[in-house]
Design an enzyme around this catalytic site. Structure first.
Site, PDB file in Angstrom:
ATOM      1  N   THR A   1     -26.722  -2.350   3.084  1.00  0.00           N
ATOM      2  CA  THR A   1     -27.113  -3.112   1.891  1.00  0.00           C
ATOM      3  C   THR A   1     -27.049  -4.601   2.205  1.00  0.00           C
ATOM      4  O   THR A   1     -26.147  -5.050   2.914  1.00  0.00           O
ATOM      5  CB  THR A   1     -26.156  -2.781   0.733  1.00  0.00           C
ATOM      6  OG1 THR A   1     -26.308  -1.399   0.410  1.00  0.00           O
ATOM      7  CG2 THR A   1     -26.461  -3.611  -0.507  1.00  0.00           C
TER       8      THR A   1
ATOM      9  N   SER B   1     -29.444  -8.563   2.620  1.00  0.00           N
ATOM     10  CA  SER B   1     -30.731  -9.095   3.064  1.00  0.00           C
ATOM     11  C   SER B   1     -31.049  -8.704   4.511  1.00  0.00           C
ATOM     12  O   SER B   1     -32.208  -8.411   4.829  1.00  0.00           O
ATOM     13  CB  SER B   1     -30.755 -10.619   2.909  1.00  0.00           C
ATOM     14  OG  SER B   1     -29.664 -11.197   3.581  1.00  0.00           O
ATOM     15  N   THR B   2     -30.039  -8.649   5.384  1.00  0.00           N
ATOM     16  CA  THR B   2     -30.314  -8.262   6.775  1.00  0.00           C
ATOM     17  C   THR B   2     -30.620  -6.771   6.854  1.00  0.00           C
ATOM     18  O   THR B   2     -31.553  -6.353   7.558  1.00  0.00           O
ATOM     19  CB  THR B   2     -29.117  -8.627   7.690  1.00  0.00           C
ATOM     20  OG1 THR B   2     -28.574  -9.879   7.270  1.00  0.00           O
ATOM     21  CG2 THR B   2     -29.547  -8.725   9.134  1.00  0.00           C
TER      22      THR B   2
ATOM     23  N   ASP C   1     -20.370  -9.904   6.414  1.00  0.00           N
ATOM     24  CA  ASP C   1     -20.179 -11.272   5.927  1.00  0.00           C
ATOM     25  C   ASP C   1     -19.457 -12.129   6.959  1.00  0.00           C
ATOM     26  O   ASP C   1     -19.723 -13.316   7.080  1.00  0.00           O
ATOM     27  CB  ASP C   1     -19.401 -11.260   4.605  1.00  0.00           C
ATOM     28  CG  ASP C   1     -20.171 -10.512   3.543  1.00  0.00           C
ATOM     29  OD1 ASP C   1     -21.377 -10.799   3.402  1.00  0.00           O
ATOM     30  OD2 ASP C   1     -19.610  -9.613   2.910  1.00  0.00           O
TER      31      ASP C   1
ATOM     32  N   GLU D   1     -20.622   1.687   1.481  1.00  0.00           N
ATOM     33  CA  GLU D   1     -20.875   1.275   2.872  1.00  0.00           C
ATOM     34  C   GLU D   1     -19.783   1.819   3.794  1.00  0.00           C
ATOM     35  O   GLU D   1     -20.066   2.283   4.902  1.00  0.00           O
ATOM     36  CB  GLU D   1     -20.908  -0.256   2.971  1.00  0.00           C
ATOM     37  CG  GLU D   1     -22.153  -0.865   2.351  1.00  0.00           C
ATOM     38  CD  GLU D   1     -22.131  -2.378   2.299  1.00  0.00           C
ATOM     39  OE1 GLU D   1     -23.213  -2.968   2.158  1.00  0.00           O
ATOM     40  OE2 GLU D   1     -21.052  -2.982   2.389  1.00  0.00           O
TER      41      GLU D   1
END
Ligand code: 5RP
Length: 230
Positions: free
Chosen positions: A33, A35-36, A91, A110
């Protein structure tokens, strides 16, 4: 869009595409999950349209919808015993591949999916590489019942946290219906594995954003359009 965010998205796209190129026919693939991870999913959609045969399990509703719209066959995690690979972002990640995740609020699913996979491939841009883990916020997923009591217990550990909000009056809720507290870790940073166990021992805490000893290959997308594997 500013130049730096444009460059950043090039780096993320490079990492996502490189990860998609590692996926092989017949694999069961975890879809991360963020943007990458979205760039990974988009590249995987293209590969499926070209004939790649896989099945996928999503770590969030957002990723599920993106994959479904692109025609990736999706299955339920309860229908399999192990995934071949999960590709997800991070992150923060240090030189030992220890990570903090959860800025996107999907850390629980995740972690369940990554820990059920033979390998977790991490896709990042260079900004995610850190010398010391924990200088930024640590997301902690907690149940909604008694959330103020849970936050008080976190404070007793010296962990001041802010309840994540969707807007000024509505707390953010995860796909699982829980709240997220974003915690500023005290400095100097303590033994993070011990701290993690202390946080997890609080009634009401479901999961933390620490991802220890789980990352396999790490693909670092670069602003110049290249990528590096570590
Ligand atoms: C979501 C996550 C993401 O993987 C993480 O926040 C990185 O996101 P991005 O690729 O958008 O920078 O942990 O819960």
């Amino acid at each position: 869009m500013g130049k730096s965010s444009l460059n950043n998205s090039v780096a993320k796209q490079m990492a996502g595409r490189a990860a998609a190129n590692l996926i092989e026919n017949g694999m069961i693939v975890g879809l991360g999950t963020g943007s990458t991870a979205n760039y990974f999913i988009d590249s995987l959609i293209l590969r499926c349209k070209e004939g790649l045969k896989i099945k996928a399990i999503a770590t969030s509703k957002q990723s599920y919808i993106r994959a479904q719209n692109g025609g990736i066959p999706l299955i339920d995690i309860n229908d399999i015993s192990i995934l071949d690979v999960t590709v997800d972002g991070a992150d923060q990640i240090d030189s030992q591949k220890q990570m903090i995740k959860g800025a996107g609020g999907a850390l629980l699913c995740e972690k369940i999916i990554a820990s059920s996979s033979r390998e977790m491939i991490v896709v990042i841009d260079e900004s995610k590489l850190v010398k010391t883990l924990g200088n930024q916020l640590l997301p902690v997923e907690i149940v909604t019942f008694g959330f103020k009591a849970t936050m008080r217990k976190l404070e007793l550990l010296g962990l001041s946290g802010i309840l994540r909000m969707s807007d000024s009056s509505t707390p953010f809720t995860t796909d699982m219906g829980n709240f997220i507290v974003d915690i500023q870790l005290p400095t100097p940073i303590r033994d993070l594995e011990v701290l993690n166990q202390q946080i997890l021992a609080i009634p009401g805490v479901i999961e933390t954003g620490f991802f220890f000893n789980i990352a396999g290959r790490v693909i670092i997308g670069k602003n110049d359009g290249s990528y590096q594997l570590f």
